[in-house]
Design a protein around this motif. Structure first.
Motif, PDB file in Angstrom:
ATOM      1  N   PRO A 274     -20.738   5.960 -42.710  1.00 45.59           N
ATOM      2  CA  PRO A 274     -20.927   5.667 -44.136  1.00 45.59           C
ATOM      3  C   PRO A 274     -20.563   4.225 -44.489  1.00 45.59           C
ATOM      4  O   PRO A 274     -21.125   3.656 -45.392  1.00 45.59           O
ATOM      5  CB  PRO A 274     -20.016   6.666 -44.844  1.00 45.59           C
ATOM      6  N   LEU A 275     -19.641   3.653 -43.752  1.00 48.99           N
ATOM      7  CA  LEU A 275     -19.194   2.306 -44.102  1.00 48.99           C
ATOM      8  C   LEU A 275     -20.270   1.264 -43.890  1.00 48.99           C
ATOM      9  O   LEU A 275     -20.322   0.272 -44.586  1.00 48.99           O
ATOM     10  CB  LEU A 275     -17.939   1.933 -43.309  1.00 48.99           C
ATOM     11  N   CYS A 276     -21.136   1.466 -42.893  1.00 45.99           N
ATOM     12  CA  CYS A 276     -22.161   0.451 -42.677  1.00 45.99           C
ATOM     13  C   CYS A 276     -23.561   1.001 -42.859  1.00 45.99           C
ATOM     14  O   CYS A 276     -24.519   0.249 -42.912  1.00 45.99           O
ATOM     15  CB  CYS A 276     -22.015  -0.194 -41.307  1.00 45.99           C
ATOM     16  N   GLY A 277     -23.694   2.318 -42.976  1.00 49.72           N
ATOM     17  CA  GLY A 277     -25.003   2.894 -43.247  1.00 49.72           C
ATOM     18  C   GLY A 277     -25.826   3.194 -42.006  1.00 49.72           C
ATOM     19  O   GLY A 277     -26.970   3.595 -42.121  1.00 49.72           O
ATOM     20  N   ASP A 278     -25.261   2.999 -40.824  1.00 43.47           N
ATOM     21  CA  ASP A 278     -26.008   3.353 -39.614  1.00 43.47           C
ATOM     22  C   ASP A 278     -26.212   4.863 -39.565  1.00 43.47           C
ATOM     23  O   ASP A 278     -25.285   5.630 -39.844  1.00 43.47           O
ATOM     24  CB  ASP A 278     -25.235   2.932 -38.349  1.00 43.47           C
ATOM     25  N   GLU A 279     -27.423   5.277 -39.172  1.00 43.09           N
ATOM     26  CA  GLU A 279     -27.725   6.703 -39.058  1.00 43.09           C
ATOM     27  C   GLU A 279     -28.376   6.971 -37.712  1.00 43.09           C
ATOM     28  O   GLU A 279     -29.236   6.200 -37.283  1.00 43.09           O
ATOM     29  CB  GLU A 279     -28.731   7.142 -40.126  1.00 43.09           C
ATOM     30  N   VAL A 280     -27.965   8.059 -37.084  1.00 39.22           N
ATOM     31  CA  VAL A 280     -28.597   8.453 -35.827  1.00 39.22           C
ATOM     32  C   VAL A 280     -28.760   9.973 -35.822  1.00 39.22           C
ATOM     33  O   VAL A 280     -27.834  10.709 -36.178  1.00 39.22           O
ATOM     34  CB  VAL A 280     -27.766   8.012 -34.598  1.00 39.22           C
ATOM     35  N   ARG A 281     -29.965  10.414 -35.416  1.00 39.07           N
ATOM     36  CA  ARG A 281     -30.208  11.831 -35.161  1.00 39.07           C
ATOM     37  C   ARG A 281     -30.647  11.949 -33.711  1.00 39.07           C
ATOM     38  O   ARG A 281     -31.448  11.143 -33.237  1.00 39.07           O
ATOM     39  CB  ARG A 281     -31.310  12.356 -36.084  1.00 39.07           C
ATOM     40  N   ILE A 282     -30.098  12.921 -33.020  1.00 35.93           N
ATOM     41  CA  ILE A 282     -30.510  13.161 -31.638  1.00 35.93           C
ATOM     42  C   ILE A 282     -31.017  14.592 -31.520  1.00 35.93           C
ATOM     43  O   ILE A 282     -30.386  15.528 -32.021  1.00 35.93           O
ATOM     44  CB  ILE A 282     -29.350  12.888 -30.652  1.00 35.93           C
ATOM     45  N   GLU A 283     -32.193  14.728 -30.905  1.00 37.52           N
ATOM     46  CA  GLU A 283     -32.775  16.052 -30.654  1.00 37.52           C
ATOM     47  C   GLU A 283     -32.864  16.258 -29.149  1.00 37.52           C
ATOM     48  O   GLU A 283     -33.252  15.345 -28.418  1.00 37.52           O
ATOM     49  CB  GLU A 283     -34.176  16.141 -31.270  1.00 37.52           C
ATOM     50  N   LEU A 284     -32.482  17.455 -28.718  1.00 33.73           N
ATOM     51  CA  LEU A 284     -32.493  17.782 -27.298  1.00 33.73           C
ATOM     52  C   LEU A 284     -33.344  19.015 -27.058  1.00 33.73           C
ATOM     53  O   LEU A 284     -33.348  19.938 -27.875  1.00 33.73           O
ATOM     54  CB  LEU A 284     -31.066  18.073 -26.796  1.00 33.73           C
ATOM     55  N   ASP A 285     -34.029  18.994 -25.937  1.00 31.96           N
ATOM     56  CA  ASP A 285     -34.713  20.207 -25.470  1.00 31.96           C
ATOM     57  C   ASP A 285     -33.957  20.649 -24.220  1.00 31.96           C
ATOM     58  O   ASP A 285     -34.106  20.051 -23.147  1.00 31.96           O
ATOM     59  CB  ASP A 285     -36.188  19.876 -25.173  1.00 31.96           C
ATOM     60  N   VAL A 286     -33.087  21.644 -24.398  1.00 28.17           N
ATOM     61  CA  VAL A 286     -32.225  22.094 -23.305  1.00 28.17           C
ATOM     62  C   VAL A 286     -32.797  23.382 -22.721  1.00 28.17           C
ATOM     63  O   VAL A 286     -33.056  24.334 -23.461  1.00 28.17           O
ATOM     64  CB  VAL A 286     -30.787  22.357 -23.807  1.00 28.17           C
ATOM     65  N   ASP A 287     -32.997  23.412 -21.396  1.00 27.86           N
ATOM     66  CA  ASP A 287     -33.559  24.629 -20.806  1.00 27.86           C
ATOM     67  C   ASP A 287     -32.447  25.662 -20.603  1.00 27.86           C
ATOM     68  O   ASP A 287     -31.260  25.344 -20.744  1.00 27.86           O
ATOM     69  CB  ASP A 287     -34.341  24.314 -19.522  1.00 27.86           C
TER      70      ASP A 287
ATOM     71  N   GLY B 228     -33.418   7.298 -36.444  1.00 22.90           N
ATOM     72  CA  GLY B 228     -32.344   6.758 -37.265  1.00 22.90           C
ATOM     73  C   GLY B 228     -32.653   5.383 -37.784  1.00 22.90           C
ATOM     74  O   GLY B 228     -33.789   4.898 -37.705  1.00 22.90           O
ATOM     75  N   ASP B 229     -31.608   4.789 -38.306  1.00 21.93           N
ATOM     76  CA  ASP B 229     -31.772   3.496 -38.949  1.00 21.93           C
ATOM     77  C   ASP B 229     -30.427   2.785 -38.855  1.00 21.93           C
ATOM     78  O   ASP B 229     -29.386   3.425 -38.981  1.00 21.93           O
ATOM     79  CB  ASP B 229     -32.154   3.730 -40.425  1.00 21.93           C
ATOM     80  N   GLY B 230     -30.464   1.508 -38.619  1.00 23.42           N
ATOM     81  CA  GLY B 230     -29.187   0.806 -38.560  1.00 23.42           C
ATOM     82  C   GLY B 230     -29.279  -0.481 -37.781  1.00 23.42           C
ATOM     83  O   GLY B 230     -30.372  -0.970 -37.483  1.00 23.42           O
ATOM     84  N   CYS B 231     -28.116  -1.014 -37.453  1.00 23.79           N
ATOM     85  CA  CYS B 231     -28.050  -2.312 -36.805  1.00 23.79           C
ATOM     86  C   CYS B 231     -28.537  -2.208 -35.364  1.00 23.79           C
ATOM     87  O   CYS B 231     -28.712  -1.127 -34.806  1.00 23.79           O
ATOM     88  CB  CYS B 231     -26.633  -2.856 -36.852  1.00 23.79           C
ATOM     89  N   CYS B 232     -28.745  -3.351 -34.781  1.00 19.88           N
ATOM     90  CA  CYS B 232     -29.218  -3.474 -33.401  1.00 19.88           C
ATOM     91  C   CYS B 232     -28.350  -2.646 -32.452  1.00 19.88           C
ATOM     92  O   CYS B 232     -28.853  -1.920 -31.600  1.00 19.88           O
ATOM     93  CB  CYS B 232     -29.202  -4.961 -33.033  1.00 19.88           C
ATOM     94  N   ILE B 233     -27.038  -2.741 -32.625  1.00 14.70           N
ATOM     95  CA  ILE B 233     -26.139  -2.057 -31.690  1.00 14.70           C
ATOM     96  C   ILE B 233     -26.303  -0.544 -31.797  1.00 14.70           C
ATOM     97  O   ILE B 233     -26.444   0.163 -30.793  1.00 14.70           O
ATOM     98  CB  ILE B 233     -24.667  -2.447 -31.965  1.00 14.70           C
ATOM     99  N   SER B 234     -26.313  -0.033 -33.024  1.00 16.39           N
ATOM    100  CA  SER B 234     -26.373   1.425 -33.197  1.00 16.39           C
ATOM    101  C   SER B 234     -27.678   1.990 -32.650  1.00 16.39           C
ATOM    102  O   SER B 234     -27.687   3.056 -32.044  1.00 16.39           O
ATOM    103  CB  SER B 234     -26.192   1.801 -34.669  1.00 16.39           C
ATOM    104  N   GLN B 235     -28.785   1.286 -32.871  1.00 13.38           N
ATOM    105  CA  GLN B 235     -30.078   1.823 -32.478  1.00 13.38           C
ATOM    106  C   GLN B 235     -30.335   1.606 -30.983  1.00 13.38           C
ATOM    107  O   GLN B 235     -30.899   2.473 -30.316  1.00 13.38           O
ATOM    108  CB  GLN B 235     -31.194   1.207 -33.329  1.00 13.38           C
TER     109      GLN B 235
ATOM    110  N   ARG C 103     -37.811   7.022 -29.183  1.00 18.79           N
ATOM    111  CA  ARG C 103     -37.540   7.101 -30.621  1.00 18.79           C
ATOM    112  C   ARG C 103     -38.575   8.061 -31.201  1.00 18.79           C
ATOM    113  O   ARG C 103     -39.774   7.867 -31.035  1.00 18.79           O
ATOM    114  CB  ARG C 103     -37.671   5.729 -31.288  1.00 18.79           C
ATOM    115  N   GLY C 104     -38.102   9.119 -31.808  1.00 18.33           N
ATOM    116  CA  GLY C 104     -39.022  10.116 -32.361  1.00 18.33           C
ATOM    117  C   GLY C 104     -38.389  11.491 -32.303  1.00 18.33           C
ATOM    118  O   GLY C 104     -37.169  11.618 -32.484  1.00 18.33           O
ATOM    119  N   HIS C 105     -39.218  12.482 -32.045  1.00 20.07           N
ATOM    120  CA  HIS C 105     -38.727  13.857 -32.090  1.00 20.07           C
ATOM    121  C   HIS C 105     -39.213  14.656 -30.893  1.00 20.07           C
ATOM    122  O   HIS C 105     -40.330  14.457 -30.428  1.00 20.07           O
ATOM    123  CB  HIS C 105     -39.206  14.533 -33.378  1.00 20.07           C
ATOM    124  N   CYS C 106     -38.371  15.557 -30.413  1.00 15.54           N
ATOM    125  CA  CYS C 106     -38.783  16.478 -29.360  1.00 15.54           C
ATOM    126  C   CYS C 106     -39.874  17.403 -29.910  1.00 15.54           C
ATOM    127  O   CYS C 106     -39.823  17.804 -31.077  1.00 15.54           O
ATOM    128  CB  CYS C 106     -37.614  17.374 -28.939  1.00 15.54           C
TER     129      CYS C 106
END
Lengths: 418, 151
Positions: free
Chosen positions: B38-51, B63-70, B23-26
């Protein structure tokens, strides 16, 4: 136990009228229904009225020259009279049956709004409105070039009336406000809002979806211009709602939906609209849901809205106490004396959806999410809340159970943080 | 209590929720995407370091959200690290649900599949270098709109 003896109504006796409340789920856990703000349950008296209509009286209304149609029409119009009396409307013709609060509000936005709102005019809503009392005004603003403004709330979840005064001007055409917030439970000062709006020359639409089943509605005392009500939030079936407005306003408004019933006569290239209320009831109306609404009103009247409101305040007080005991619970909304039977909250470390999921395991049905109020949740600084909402069929024991279940839910996560 | 396969709050899932993987940033993300339900407010951001060869050197989520989303986001970044872009393209929603482990109702499958959708978009969302003076996350911006400002 002293408190039980002095309750304003007997919830156990009333529960016996609601077959669904004796349901058990998940391998024999009793259902605890704490989601009445989303939709109430129905007593067997309402269900019986529906069945009886279909089995003995059903035909289309205002059409057939036959006995069955007369029967159906009589029941439908009796329901209209029940609604009139329930909201203390001056005239039966001012009670329009719609398919729900959403349609009632859209009717006003489309019919009155398109005919009266122009570029540069202003409409005032509030930040606590349900999307159904917000999006139609956004759409009207977009069509007309009008500006939509919003009365802010304070940290108690109450409207800031000083800010309302600053928003009001000769440009204000309409103020759209809910009688009770579906999230905060705030009971808004409708009479005061109407007084200030009228002084500025604006009309007022009241979304009474969350208040009508829980406290008296008196459209004449409110002195409002439009009042919208939902059937399914007051023991009646889905698919029926009410719009009340003053006759002179309704007479001046163009029809909303076009079709059968709403016409006096039709030529190939033109029509004359019918008189009220048919003018706004195009197509076959929600006949049986409206008759069900009449039966629901009879049921509510037999208990008494003052008693229902007083009892819900007892439930809400208990809920506040129980949630405080759980610890780490943040309750949104005003102090108890200004709050209906709706309590929204967050639990530290547990997302609202997980709260709802874990409560469901113990048979407790609550709502989790934004409850159709995304802008309000943004103002509250949270993406989602859990919401419990009550009606006269809920009990103090159910609320105590909620407290224990919430403590358990917290435990699922907390035990791992050590 | 529900049967094991229906238990959402089982050890494995709670582990990912409460002690997430990456959990954090590349430090040097090359690709990123974020989305919400939008319906439940779950948010996810994914950062990749691709060679340059298309291999995922590092994957992080926030991100932020329910147990399942995170928890699902934690699982998926752990799962794809060290794999290549083609692996992600072939990683189906069904496989994501299997990776998650608990059987979910259709409503809660959306919570689980949010991070899967974000990952699928992330591999097509290269970051634009804003300037070369900045280090790490502040030196790079997503090419698309930054939804986190909306929340």
């Amino acid at each position: 136990m002293d408190a039980l003896a002095t309750l304003p109504l007997d919830p156990q006796a009333l529960r016996a009228d609601f077959p669904i409340l004796s349901t058990t789920i998940h391998d024999n856990v009793p259902l605890v229904y704490l989601d009445s703000a989303a939709t109430t349950q129905r007593p067997r008296q309402v269900i019986a009225a529906i069945v009886d209509t279909y089995e003995r009286h059903y035909a289309n209304v205002h059409r057939g020259i036959h006995w069955l149609s007369d029967q159906s029409t009589d029941l439908f119009e009796e329901a209209r009279e029940s609604v009139r009396a329930f909201i203390n409307a001056p005239a039966r013709e001012e009670v329009i049956f719609t398919h729900g609060t959403t349609e009632s509000i859209n009717l006003v936005a489309r019919s009155w709004g398109d005919a009266n709102v122009r570029t540069g005019d202003e409409i005032i809503a509030t930040v606590m409105e349900h999307h159904s009392n917000l999006v139609p005004w956004q759409q009207l603003a977009e069509r007309s070039g009008a500006v939509l403004r919003h009365i802010p709330i304070d940290d108690n979840g109450e409207l800031i009336l000083d800010e309302f005064d600053k928003l009001l001007s000769e440009r204000t055409r309409l103020v759209a406000v809910s009688a009770v917030s579906n999230v905060l439970g705030t009971i808004n000062p409708i009479e005061e809002i109407v007084r200030r709006a009228h002084a500025a020359g604006a009309l007022v639409l009241v979304d009474a979806a969350q208040s009508a089943a829980h406290m008296p509605t008196d459209v004449q005392r409110w002195n409002a211009d439009f009042v919208a009500i939902s059937g399914h939030k007051m023991l009646a079936p889905t698919g029926v709602g009410v719009l009340w407005s003053r006759r002179e306003l309704l007479d001046a408004m163009p029809p909303f939906l076009g079709g059968g019933s709403m016409i006096r006569r039709v030529k190939l290239d033109s029509f004359e609209p019918a008189d009220l209320p048919a003018k706004f009831e195009a197509g076959t109306p929600p006949i049986v849901p409206a008759i069900g609404l009449g039966a629901a009103i009879d049921y509510i009247n037999a208990i008494g809205l003052e008693k229902i409101h007083a009892y819900e305040q007892i439930l809400t007080r208990r809920a506040h106490d129980v949630l405080a005991d759980v610890g780490g619970v943040k309750i949104f909304g005003p102090p108890l004396e200004n709050k209906a039977g709706i309590v929204s909250f967050t639990v530290e470390g547990v997302h609202a959806h997980d709260v709802a999921q874990l409560l469901d395991r113990q048979g407790i049905a609550v709502r989790a999410g934004h409850h159709c109020t995304m802008p309000l949740h943004k103002r509250l600084g949270v993406t989602a809340t859990a919401r419990v909402s009550f009606y006269f069929y809920n009990t103090l024991d159910e609320i105590d159970l909620l407290g224990r279940a919430l403590a358990d839910a917290k435990g699922v996560f907390r035990r791992r943080k050590a | 209590m529900p049967a094991d396969e229906e238990e959402i709050y089982q050890e494995h899932i709670l582990d990912h929720y409460e002690d997430p993987y990456h959990r954090g940033h590349c430090a040097r993300p090359s690709h990123a995407h974020e989305d919400d339900n939008p319906l439940c407010g779950d948010e996810v951001r994914i950062e990749l370091d691709v060679d340059p060869a298309g291999q995922i050197r590092e994957a992080y989520f926030s991100g932020d959200g329910c147990c399942i989303s995170q928890a699902a986001a934690s699982m998926i970044v752990e799962h794809v690290e060290g794999k290549d872009v083609d692996f992600i393209k072939q990683f189906t929603a069904e496989e994501m649900l299997k990776l998650f482990g608990a059987r979910l109702t259709p409503n809660r499958q959306k919570c689980c599949l949010l991070s899967w959708k974000v990952l699928q978009s992330a591999i097509f969302s290269p970051l634009v270098e804003a300037d070369d003076s900045g280090n790490g996350q502040s030196g790079t911006r997503p090419a698309g709109p930054n939804l986190s400002e909306e929340t």
